[in-house]
Design an enzyme around this catalytic site. Structure first.
Site, mmCIF file in Angstrom:
data_model
loop_
_atom_site.group_PDB
_atom_site.id
_atom_site.type_symbol
_atom_site.label_atom_id
_atom_site.label_comp_id
_atom_site.label_asym_id
_atom_site.label_seq_id
_atom_site.Cartn_x
_atom_site.Cartn_y
_atom_site.Cartn_z
ATOM 1 C CD GLU A 273 46.598 21.546 68.365
ATOM 2 O OE1 GLU A 273 47.456 20.812 67.854
ATOM 3 O OE2 GLU A 273 45.493 21.772 67.826
ATOM 4 C CG ASP B 186 45.610 19.983 58.867
ATOM 5 O OD1 ASP B 186 45.994 20.884 59.627
ATOM 6 O OD2 ASP B 186 45.136 18.906 59.274
ATOM 7 C CE LYS C 59 45.059 16.616 69.926
ATOM 8 N NZ LYS C 59 45.194 15.561 68.928
ATOM 9 C CB ALA D 285 39.812 7.847 62.671
ATOM 10 C CB ALA E 23 41.931 11.495 62.103
ATOM 11 C CB ALA E 24 43.729 7.342 65.727
ATOM 12 N N GLY E 25 43.337 9.845 67.510
ATOM 13 C CA GLY E 25 43.120 10.399 68.845
ATOM 14 C C GLY E 25 41.966 11.373 68.895
ATOM 15 C CG ASP E 26 42.180 15.153 67.101
ATOM 16 O OD1 ASP E 26 42.508 15.310 68.294
ATOM 17 O OD2 ASP E 26 42.787 15.695 66.156
ATOM 18 C CG ASN F 209 45.423 24.703 63.059
ATOM 19 O OD1 ASN F 209 45.260 25.809 63.546
ATOM 20 N ND2 ASN F 209 46.247 23.811 63.570
ATOM 21 C CG ASN G 78 49.539 10.039 72.707
ATOM 22 O OD1 ASN G 78 50.373 10.413 73.540
ATOM 23 N ND2 ASN G 78 49.499 10.546 71.491
#
Length: 310
Positions: A145, A18, A45, A289, A256-259, A16, A191
């Site tokens: 996604e 943003d 993602k 991040a 951005a933490a999870g990615d 994507n 998560n």
């Protein structure tokens, strides 16, 4: 570039742009307000995780779709700027590039509208076009996604070739995931909210995370890595089990933490780290991040991660 082996890390997922608007407060329905500034950056993602692994020094190849519009050109340029290969990122003339329109107020509260565009048109033809990549990948990163059936077809090719599949179950479907999806992945990284959607337990402690991981194992998942934000990370599977406390950092933006966690996990596993060390490395990536604003742009370098790990 860091040597993570001759096989690449493959990422199959969303790309994507943003578009973020920052204002003192979010507008009410029907209201127009003046904002302070705006920004445009790489998102999705899939794109975020590819950028995160590449910034660490891995060889990364991205598969998926963008449109043939200006946003598609921007996304490809941003990915290339991170060092991500885009030879398997197809240009779709019939659908626009995916975008996320994000409003952010000074308090940090936000509202997001995601338009999947070309991401949601990804199908088996994309899997066939990128089949050599998936078969030769050391690690394949997947998210939710793009259409699930398409992602699982890529997973089957990677596992048949001896690679590992990491599935980020985000965004988690309201109805949960079929057991087919849990069996198709080697590792899943939900998560707290995603874990609750999958097994009905919202983990706030290592003990609750362990109970959730046990339920996922009963449904056929090999390795569960349960991310609990500021509470830390629990992992279990294939003879390994443990808990990594959160790193003490000053968090200002968690988007951005999870990615970055998943990109770091793929990097560490691709270079040969055992699961406990790989999870700790990934947790450091996710923590760093949160100390900067943005999505892909928040990804840390290998030197920064090493410094945090000590």
């Amino acid at each position: 570039m860091t040597d993570t082996g001759t096989s690449p890390i493959a990422v199959f997922g969303s790309v994507n742009i943003d578009v973020c608007a920052y204002s003192g407060r979010l507008p009410r329905p029907g209201e127009t307000i003046h904002g302070n500034r705006y920004s445009m950056g790489l998102g999705g993602k899939g794109g975020n995780q590819a950028a995160a692994a590449a910034r660490l020094g891995a060889r990364v190849e991205m598969a998926g779709r963008t449109g043939t519009d200006a946003f598609g050109e921007m996304a490809r340029a941003r990915l290339a700027g991170f060092g991500v290969g885009t030879g398997h990122l197809r240009a779709d003339g019939g659908n626009p590039t995916g975008i996320a329109v994000i409003g952010v107020e000074d308090s940090g509260e936000n509202c997001i509208t995601v338009i999947g565009g070309a991401n949601m048109a990804v199908d088996r033809s994309d899997v066939e076009a990128a089949a050599p990549l998936f078969r030769n990948a050391s690690v394949l990163l997947l998210q939710l996604e793009i259409p699930l059936a398409t992602a699982l077809a890529a997973a089957a090719l990677t596992r048949a070739g001896g690679g590992r599949v990491i599935l980020d179950p985000a965004p988690a479907p309201a109805a949960g995931l079929p057991e087919e999806a849990l069996r198709a992945a080697d590792i899943m990284t939900p998560n707290e909210t995603e874990t609750e959607a999958l097994v009905g337990i919202r983990p706030r402690t290592p003990e609750e995370a362990a109970a959730a991981a046990a339920r996922l194992a009963e449904r056929g998942l090999g390795i569960a890595v349960v991310k609990m934000g500021a509470q830390g990370v629990y992992f279990r599977g294939q003879g390994a089990e443990g808990f990594v406390p959160a790193f003490p950092v000053r968090a200002i933006d968690t988007v951005a933490a999870g990615d970055c966690f998943n990109g770091g996990l793929a990097f560490a596993l691709a270079r040969g780290d055992e699961l406990p060390a790989a999870v700790r490395f990934a947790a450091a990536c996710g923590a760093l991040a949160t100390t900067r604003i943005g999505a892909a742009d928040a990804a840390p370098t290998l030197a920064e991660v090493k410094a945090l790990l000590g």
